[in-house]
Design an enzyme around this catalytic site. Structure first.
Site, PDB file in Angstrom:
ATOM      1  N   ARG A  90       0.843  -1.195   0.000  1.00 37.43           N
ATOM      2  CA  ARG A  90       0.000   0.000   0.000  1.00 37.43           C
ATOM      3  C   ARG A  90       0.886   1.257   0.000  1.00 37.43           C
ATOM      4  O   ARG A  90       1.016   1.940  -1.001  1.00 37.43           O
ATOM      5  CB  ARG A  90      -0.931  -0.026   1.229  1.00 37.43           C
ATOM      6  CG  ARG A  90      -2.152   0.839   1.094  1.00 37.43           C
ATOM      7  CD  ARG A  90      -1.912   2.283   1.470  1.00 37.43           C
ATOM      8  NE  ARG A  90      -1.303   2.415   2.798  1.00 37.43           N
ATOM      9  CZ  ARG A  90      -0.730   3.521   3.222  1.00 37.43           C
ATOM     10  NH1 ARG A  90      -0.663   4.589   2.443  1.00 37.43           N
ATOM     11  NH2 ARG A  90      -0.183   3.583   4.429  1.00 37.43           N
TER      12      ARG A  90
ATOM     13  N   HIS B 115       3.834   4.044  12.763  1.00 43.01           N
ATOM     14  CA  HIS B 115       4.055   3.980  11.316  1.00 43.01           C
ATOM     15  C   HIS B 115       5.147   5.010  11.028  1.00 43.01           C
ATOM     16  O   HIS B 115       4.917   6.211  11.141  1.00 43.01           O
ATOM     17  CB  HIS B 115       2.746   4.328  10.592  1.00 43.01           C
ATOM     18  CG  HIS B 115       2.866   4.409   9.105  1.00 43.01           C
ATOM     19  ND1 HIS B 115       2.566   3.344   8.286  1.00 43.01           N
ATOM     20  CD2 HIS B 115       3.267   5.412   8.282  1.00 43.01           C
ATOM     21  CE1 HIS B 115       2.762   3.695   7.018  1.00 43.01           C
ATOM     22  NE2 HIS B 115       3.192   4.951   6.990  1.00 43.01           N
TER      23      HIS B 115
ATOM     24  N   CYS C 139       8.834   9.401  -3.308  1.00 44.74           N
ATOM     25  CA  CYS C 139       8.486   9.849  -4.645  1.00 44.74           C
ATOM     26  C   CYS C 139       9.739  10.250  -5.404  1.00 44.74           C
ATOM     27  O   CYS C 139      10.523  11.056  -4.916  1.00 44.74           O
ATOM     28  CB  CYS C 139       7.539  11.043  -4.538  1.00 44.74           C
ATOM     29  SG  CYS C 139       7.135  11.741  -6.124  1.00 44.74           S
TER      30      CYS C 139
END
Lengths: 307, 307
Positions: free
Chosen positions: B12, B204, B237
Site C-alpha cells: 500500500r 508507522h 516519490c
C-alpha cells in the site's frame, strides 16, 4: 541526558574508500569546513603506512596547514607504534589508537596479534602523557567481526581492561561492520561504566544495516559521551557493496538537537559541508537531513544553534 | 520487551509513488510473497479514489485473488466513509482508517477537516463491528506536518481520545514526514499507554531523516506493539527528493531478531522479496540488510527463525 561530544571522523574514515580521490589540498579544505561547524573533535588524519593507504598520505602536511580554532580537539588515528611516533612529532591534541577485539581482524588490519598491539598501545602511554597529548583507545570490531563472526562481550571487556589499565584516557567501541543492536550496546557500555565510572566512553558506528542512529542514541542514554560521525555519512567502498559509511554527522546532530541534547555543532554549517561534498564526490551521500531539510527549520538567528 | 507485531505496508504505502507502476497482477504477486514471510499483518490495499490514486486501483480484485494463509491479518487503508463502505464489502480482517492530526494536512489529503473525518470514523465503528472487522485508527502527521509545522502533543492526544472513545480497536501514530525523535515518541506513547492501558498501540515510521529504526525500537520499549514497515523500505516519490519510504521490514526484523524479540517473520523470505523488488523497480532499495547480509548469518535450519 548528558551533553554529547561529536567527533567528526569524515576526513579520516570517510575518505579512505571513496571513488573520488581527495588531494591533500581538498582534505585541508574539508577539514577547515568541518572545524567551522564546531564539533568537539575532528579526526583529521591517519598515521598509517602511506604505501598501504595512499589516500591517507600527507598527515604531517595537513596538520601544519589546517586553520585550527582553539576549541576543537584535533585528533589523528594510529594503528601501531610507528604511527604513535609520527603523531608525537605533530601539532595535535589527541592520539586515537585502534586495537581490534579479535586476532582475525587485527592480523588482517595490521599484521599483529591483539596482544602485540596492546603492548604497542601500552608503550605509547608514557610518551603521549609526556607530550601532553590525550591517548584514546578504540576497540575495533567490538560487536562483530567479518572474519571471526560474533565477538563475545567478555573478549571486548578483557581487551578494554588492558587498555584502560595501561592508561587510556578514553575508550571508544567501534561497530566496524555495522552489525550491532541496542542490547549489545547497552550491555557493553553499562559494563564499562560500572567498571570505570569516571572513564569517558564513546561509540564509533557504521550504518551498514540501518542500526547506527539507533545505537548512537541508545549508547548515549547508557553512558557514552562521545559519538563518532562522518559528514554526509561518508565512507564505504564502491567495490565492496557490504561496506558502508559512518552515521552522518548532520543527521546525528539533527536527532540530538530535536531531543534537546546540546552538542555545540552548527547544523546549518554541517549541512552546507554535506551539500558541498555531494557536489564533489560521484556517489550520493547517505546522510538524509541535507536532502530532506531540517524540521522544524532553523530560524535565521536561532541562538540555541550557536551555543 | 513484548513481542512485536510487524505490519507489512509495502503493497500500500510502498507502491503509491514509485517510478515503476505495478500492475494488479504484480501487486498480487508481491502480496503473496509477503504473506509467505509470516508478518502479523499485510496492508494489502487502499480504498481511495481510483482517479486520484490510480496505482491503488483494483482493491476488490486483489482481495479476491491473493492466496490467504490463515494466520496473517489482511488489512486495507481507508480515508473516509466511502472507503469504509467499500472495505466492508470485501473479505478482509482489519480496516485501518487514517485521520490527520492537523486540518492543514487532512484538507490537502481528503478535502475535509479533522473533525469531519473523525465523524466519518465514528460512523464506521458500528458497521465494522457488525461485520466482524477490526477497526484501527491511524493518526497521520502525529509528530510534524509539512504544512502546519510542529504538531503539539496535546492536539494528537485530543484526536486520539476522540478516536478511541468512538471505539477504535487499535491506535497507530504515523510519522508521515519522518521528522520525529525519541523524546516525542516516548512522550506520546507513554501518554497513550497511561490513558488506555489495554489499548494496542502502533507506530508507522518513515526513515526520511534516518530516525525510523531508532523511533521503532524506542517506541516498542515505550509500549507500542505494532510496527508498520515496508519491504525494501519502499516508498517515496522520485519527483520529490524529500519524501522517502517507510522503514524496511527486513532491516527492522534484523534488529528485533538480534535483540531477542520475537516477530514470527521469516527473515530470509523477506530478504528474498526485497531482492526480487530490487530487480523489478529501477531505483535502489533503501533497506540495507539485503545488501550487507545478515550478521550472524542464519544457519540453514534455524528453528528460531521459523517460530
Amino acid at each position: 541526558m548528558p551533553d554529547v561530544h561529536i567527533a567528526e571522523v569524515g576526513p579520516r574514515d570517510g575518505l579512505q574508500n571513496l571513488a573520488h580521490e581527495f588531494s591533500v589540498a581538498e582534505r585541508i579544505d574539508l577539514i577547515n569546513r568541518l572545524l567551522g561547524a564546531g564539533p568537539a573533535l575532528v579526526e583529521a588524519v591517519s598515521f598509517v603506512n602511506e604505501r598501504r593507504v595512499p589516500r591517507m598520505a600527507g598527515a604531517e602536511q595537513i596538520l601544519r596547514e589546517i586553520e585550527r580554532p582553539g576549541d576543537v580537539t584535533i585528533a589523528g588515528l594510529v594503528l601501531n607504534g610507528r604511527g604513535v611516533h609520527r603523531a608525537l612529532e605533530c601539532d595535535l591534541d589527541e592520539i586515537r589508537f585502534a586495537v581490534s577485539a579479535t586476532d582475525a581482524f587485527n592480523i588482517r588490519n595490521v599484521n599483529a596479534t591483539v596482544q602485540a598491539t596492546v603492548a604497542e598501545f601500552t608503550a605509547a602511554v608514557a610518551p603521549s602523557r609526556a607530550s601532553g597529548k590525550k591517548l584514546t583507545a578504540v576497540v575495533a570490531v567490538a560487536f562483530g567481526c567479518p572474519f571471526a563472526g560474533p565477538v563475545p562481550a567478555a573478549a571486548v571487556l578483557a581487551v578494554a581492561a588492558q587498555l584502560v589499565d595501561a592508561g587510556a584516557d578514553e575508550l571508544i567501541l567501534a561497530d566496524t561492520i555495522g552489525c550491532a543492536v541496542p542490547t549489545q550496546i547497552r550491555s557493553l557500555i553499562s559494563a564499562l561504566r560500572e567498571n570505570w565510572p569516571e572513564l569517558p566512553l564513546g561509540l564509533h558506528l557504521h550504518n551498514t544495516r540501518n542500526t547506527g542512529y539507533l545505537n548512537a542514541i541508545v549508547g548515549v542514554e547508557a553512558g557514552a559521551t562521545t559519538l563518532d560521525a562522518s559528514v554526509g555519512g561518508l565512507g564505504g567502498c564502491p567495490f565492496a557493496p557490504n561496506a558502508t559509511g559512518n552515521i552522518a554527522t548532520e543527521d546525528l546532530a539533527y536527532i540530538l538537537r530535536n531531543m534537546g541534547v546540546s552538542t555545540g555543532v552548527d547544523l546549518e554549517s554541517l549541512i552546507g559541508t554535506s551539500e558541498w561534498l555531494g557536489s564533489v564526490i560521484p556517489q550520493e551521500i547517505s546522510g538524509q537531513v541535507a536532502r530532506a531539510g531540517l524540521f522544524p527549520e532553523i530560524a535565521s538567528h536561532d541562538p540555541a544553534q550557536r551555543a
